[in-house]
Scaffold this motif. Structure first.
Motif: not given
Length: 259
Positions: A5-11
């Motif tokens: 949630l905090l550092q996603p690569a995508n939405p």
């Protein structure tokens, strides 16, 4: 909160189930949340809105529909409006979110966050089963179900409750006593759900029928504080409260603490 949630690569994929009186306001709140996250260099959200209902004239009491939109699909109209306003590519699914749909298209259950704004107890229990089964089969995949935020209301009161789908890995902490899981609302408050359905039997939360049965502003007054829970998840990375009980008549809010 889960690191994804905090550092996603995508939405982050969100399934919003229900485009009625509460769900329509929740959708707008999610769009504003996603825009805020984008401004903070976060990929934001990708929302799928599930609802198989058509717009009726009576829906205009609690939802912002025009007379020209009567007869169109609720989910399609709302998603098109949000996409135009915020430059998004969110999706409308003009079918009911149930076991039949997920059996035919299992990838539709793959969303890290599921938000429900439905007026049926049976639908909630069916959604709970879908989330658990999907998590068990796909716990190692990206976007497998991990969080469930449920909205429910009666005439002048309601509740918003966050649950986890299975365990969320917690960091070691000397400061906090962490909780890897939050019980599903269907397990923790089944009597509350059933009591609410008996009280509102035969009533659809999107009907204007009435003001005698459901206050004009109960839906909107739940939606934004409810999505505030998600905002805290993204911004702060931890929660001390997992929801709240709300009484519009007396203007009272009772937080649901994580203990």
């Amino acid at each position: 909160m889960d690191n994804e949630l905090l550092q996603p690569a995508n939405p982050v994929v969100v399934n919003l189930i229900g485009a009625g009186g509460t769900g329509s306001h929740v959708l707008t709140a999610l769009a504003r949340l996603s825009h805020m996250l984008n401004e903070l260099q976060h990929p934001g959200l990708h929302v799928r809105l599930f609802d198989d209902d058509l717009i009726e004239d009576k829906n205009r009491l609690r939802m912002l529909f025009t007379g020209a939109e009567v007869g169109l699909q609720k989910s399609a109209v709302l998603i098109n409006r949000i996409n135009r306003a915020f430059g998004l590519n969110w999706k409308a699914v003009t079918e009911r979110f149930d076991s039949k749909l997920i059996k035919e298209t299992p990838e539709l259950a793959m969303a890290m966050i599921t938000v429900t704004a439905v007026d049926s107890v049976d639908a909630r229990f069916e959604i709970a089963d879908i989330l658990i089964n999907t998590r068990n089969k796909s716990h190692y995949l990206r976007n497998c179900p991990k969080y469930w935020l449920d909205f429910g209301n009666g005439r002048e009161s309601g509740q918003v409750v966050l649950s986890t789908v299975g365990d969320i890995k917690q960091p070691e902490s000397k400061r906090f006593s962490t909780r890897a899981s939050l019980r599903m609302i269907t397990d923790e408050f089944p009597d509350l759900l059933r009591a609410g359905e008996v009280k509102d039997a035969g009533h659809n939360c999107s009907t204007s029928a009435a003001l005698d049965e459901q206050d004009l502003f109960i839906n909107a007054s739940l939606a934004y504080p409810g999505v505030e829970i998600l905002k805290k998840m993204f911004r702060e990375g931890l929660l001390f409260d997992r929801g709240f009980f709300y009484n519009l008549k007396d203007y009272r809010v009772q937080p649901l603490k994580i203990i």
